[in-house]
Design a protein around this motif. Structure first.
Motif, PDB file in Angstrom:
ATOM      1  N   ARG A   1     -26.362  27.533  23.500  1.00 51.80           N
ATOM      2  CA  ARG A   1     -26.447  28.637  23.062  1.00 51.80           C
ATOM      3  C   ARG A   1     -25.030  28.664  22.801  1.00 51.80           C
ATOM      4  O   ARG A   1     -23.763  28.668  23.491  1.00 51.80           O
ATOM      5  CB  ARG A   1     -26.608  30.175  22.957  1.00 51.80           C
ATOM      6  N   GLU A   2     -24.283  28.377  21.384  1.00 53.02           N
ATOM      7  CA  GLU A   2     -22.478  28.467  21.627  1.00 53.02           C
ATOM      8  C   GLU A   2     -21.682  29.535  20.741  1.00 53.02           C
ATOM      9  O   GLU A   2     -22.195  29.228  19.850  1.00 53.02           O
ATOM     10  CB  GLU A   2     -22.581  26.560  21.244  1.00 53.02           C
ATOM     11  N   LEU A   3     -20.445  28.960  20.861  1.00 55.90           N
ATOM     12  CA  LEU A   3     -19.749  30.412  19.918  1.00 55.90           C
ATOM     13  C   LEU A   3     -19.891  29.523  18.894  1.00 55.90           C
ATOM     14  O   LEU A   3     -18.853  28.479  18.969  1.00 55.90           O
ATOM     15  CB  LEU A   3     -18.192  30.719  20.492  1.00 55.90           C
ATOM     16  N   VAL A   4     -19.981  30.324  17.619  1.00 57.39           N
ATOM     17  CA  VAL A   4     -19.578  30.195  16.133  1.00 57.39           C
ATOM     18  C   VAL A   4     -17.756  30.569  15.723  1.00 57.39           C
ATOM     19  O   VAL A   4     -17.047  29.503  15.420  1.00 57.39           O
ATOM     20  CB  VAL A   4     -20.646  30.503  15.585  1.00 57.39           C
ATOM     21  N   ALA A   5     -18.343  31.885  15.847  1.00 59.03           N
ATOM     22  CA  ALA A   5     -16.299  32.546  15.386  1.00 59.03           C
ATOM     23  C   ALA A   5     -16.884  34.163  15.616  1.00 59.03           C
ATOM     24  O   ALA A   5     -17.625  34.314  16.250  1.00 59.03           O
ATOM     25  CB  ALA A   5     -16.668  32.584  14.317  1.00 59.03           C
ATOM     26  N   ILE A   6     -15.754  33.854  15.884  1.00 58.92           N
ATOM     27  CA  ILE A   6     -15.460  36.275  16.272  1.00 58.92           C
ATOM     28  C   ILE A   6     -14.354  36.784  15.937  1.00 58.92           C
ATOM     29  O   ILE A   6     -12.982  35.997  15.484  1.00 58.92           O
ATOM     30  CB  ILE A   6     -16.403  36.392  17.486  1.00 58.92           C
ATOM     31  N   ILE A   7     -14.767  37.638  15.601  1.00 60.69           N
ATOM     32  CA  ILE A   7     -13.259  38.149  14.803  1.00 60.69           C
ATOM     33  C   ILE A   7     -13.589  40.214  16.053  1.00 60.69           C
ATOM     34  O   ILE A   7     -14.244  40.932  16.173  1.00 60.69           O
ATOM     35  CB  ILE A   7     -13.580  39.215  13.682  1.00 60.69           C
ATOM     36  N   THR A   8     -12.261  40.431  15.684  1.00 61.27           N
ATOM     37  CA  THR A   8     -11.706  41.307  16.607  1.00 61.27           C
ATOM     38  C   THR A   8     -11.853  43.172  15.583  1.00 61.27           C
ATOM     39  O   THR A   8     -11.950  42.372  14.956  1.00 61.27           O
ATOM     40  CB  THR A   8     -10.892  41.542  17.649  1.00 61.27           C
ATOM     41  N   SER A   9     -12.110  44.256  16.504  1.00 60.68           N
ATOM     42  CA  SER A   9     -11.805  44.913  14.829  1.00 60.68           C
ATOM     43  C   SER A   9     -10.278  45.195  14.938  1.00 60.68           C
ATOM     44  O   SER A   9     -10.371  45.904  13.762  1.00 60.68           O
ATOM     45  CB  SER A   9     -11.947  46.088  16.485  1.00 60.68           C
ATOM     46  N   GLY A  10      -9.281  44.395  15.700  1.00 57.13           N
ATOM     47  CA  GLY A  10      -8.401  44.456  14.868  1.00 57.13           C
ATOM     48  C   GLY A  10      -8.261  43.234  13.780  1.00 57.13           C
ATOM     49  O   GLY A  10      -6.775  42.883  13.223  1.00 57.13           O
ATOM     50  N   GLY A  11      -9.379  42.481  13.784  1.00 59.83           N
ATOM     51  CA  GLY A  11      -8.978  41.588  12.917  1.00 59.83           C
ATOM     52  C   GLY A  11      -8.440  40.140  13.290  1.00 59.83           C
ATOM     53  O   GLY A  11      -8.477  39.202  12.401  1.00 59.83           O
ATOM     54  N   ASN A  12      -8.593  39.981  14.150  1.00 55.63           N
ATOM     55  CA  ASN A  12      -8.118  38.864  15.082  1.00 55.63           C
ATOM     56  C   ASN A  12      -9.945  37.972  15.074  1.00 55.63           C
ATOM     57  O   ASN A  12     -10.211  38.328  15.552  1.00 55.63           O
ATOM     58  CB  ASN A  12      -7.719  38.561  16.197  1.00 55.63           C
ATOM     59  N   THR A  13      -8.806  36.609  14.520  1.00 54.25           N
ATOM     60  CA  THR A  13     -10.584  35.472  15.269  1.00 54.25           C
ATOM     61  C   THR A  13     -10.057  33.842  15.704  1.00 54.25           C
ATOM     62  O   THR A  13      -8.791  33.897  16.278  1.00 54.25           O
ATOM     63  CB  THR A  13     -10.932  34.849  12.711  1.00 54.25           C
TER      64      THR A  13
END
Length: 122
Positions: free
Chosen positions: A45-57
């Protein structure tokens, strides 16, 4: 209990597009971040994308410029818009959320969806 429910996977031709959605529900005090991981056949398994509650990606290099992650904090929902899909994008895509379940506890827990299959093939 917290549940993550994904939708939007399927079969698409190379160059096509798909949109994945993931909704978090249950005992949620706050969500620190939501994201997408994938597991290609025979690989980890690998990371594709992530977004924080503050909108940082943050995006994996392999999908930069083709995929876009977006979140709706009010709906506890994260989306992954996938364009210019390639056969190597074929994988089971998993939603992940980093959730604080209790106002009294600072600890953040990792939760996972059941996965949705994305197949890119002609």
């Amino acid at each position: 209990q917290v549940q993550l429910v994904e939708s939007g996977g399927g079969l698409v031709q190379p160059g096509g597009s798909l949109r994945l959605s993931c909704v978090a529900s249950g005992s949620i005090f706050s969500i620190n971040a939501m994201g997408w991981y994938r597991q290609p056949p025979g690989r980890q398994r690998e990371l594709v994308a992530i977004i924080t509650s503050g909108g940082n990606t943050n995006y994996a290099d392999s999908i930069q410029g083709r995929f876009t992650i977006a979140g709706d904090n009010a709906k506890n929902t994260v989306y992954l818009e996938m364009n210019s899909l390639k056969p190597e994008d074929t994988a089971v895509y998993y939603c992940n959320a980093k959730i604080r379940t209790n106002a009294l506890l600072q600890r953040v827990f990792d939760y996972w969806g059941q996965g949705t299959q994305v197949t890119v093939s002609s």
